[in-house]
Design a protein around this motif. Structure first.
Motif: not given
Length: 200
Positions: A168-172, A177, A166, A164, A161
């Motif tokens: 606001c935990k929406f986009y990594k 991305t 993020t 990385s 894993r």
């Protein structure tokens, strides 16, 4: 540390909001000029456009044209006056853009540079974290004891894993991305362009 982070946030977002407001203002002025240009050779002025031009730049378009046949010269003078007003309007817009560039050019350059740098450094961090498991596997593990190999397997499983950040935990934040961001930006641009063309 938190103080400096808040200060950096304010320093980066306030110029962005100001810049976006100025861009919207210039866009609105260009739309007014876009509306005025096709109508400058018509006999009757658009009342709404006349009011907007008068309110924004103090430009006036007179409509008191005599109705008799000998008024052709007066009509042509009025049409020419509209052309001159549109030219003045365009010059005012260009002057505003030049002033905006003189004030914000360094800030915009720094913003673009820092945004590009942040994206590149984030991508480098992700790539470096993805290669950690290969570096750990390259150690001389076959000649170690069972305890070392067992711990190394757990470590390798954890390293699958990648590290990385993020949003606001929406986009990594990752290479994928970044590509999605580029595609999304272009999609929004084409959508706004189509909406502008439909409104025209």
């Amino acid at each position: 540390m938190c103080y400096w982070l808040v200060l950096m946030y304010i320093c980066t977002n306030v110029p962005d909001a100001y810049y976006v407001g100025l861009i919207n203002y210039i866009t609105a002025q260009l739309r007014l000029l876009h509306i005025a240009l096709p109508k400058m050779a018509t006999l009757e002025p658009d009342a709404v456009l006349q009011e907007k031009l008068a309110h924004t730049y103090g430009l006036t378009i007179k409509a008191d044209v005599p109705a008799d046949a000998g008024a052709q010269d007066v009509i042509q003078d009025r049409v020419y006056a509209r052309l001159v007003e549109c030219i003045r309007f365009h010059q005012e817009i260009m002057k505003c853009v030049d002033e905006m560039e003189s004030v914000l050019s360094v800030t915009v350059l720094i913003q673009f540079f820092t945004s590009t740098l942040v994206i590149c450094l984030t991508a480098i961090t992700v790539i470096s974290s993805e290669s950690l498991q290969f570096s750990a596997y390259s150690c001389n593990w076959p000649e170690t004891d069972a305890r070392f190999r067992k711990t190394l397997r757990i470590c390798l499983a954890r390293m699958q894993r990648p590290i990385s950040l993020t949003a606001c935990k929406f986009y990594k934040l990752s290479r994928e991305t970044f590509l999605l961001l580029l595609n999304g930006s272009y999609s929004y641009f084409t959508l706004l362009l189509q909406m502008n063309q439909k409104n025209d």
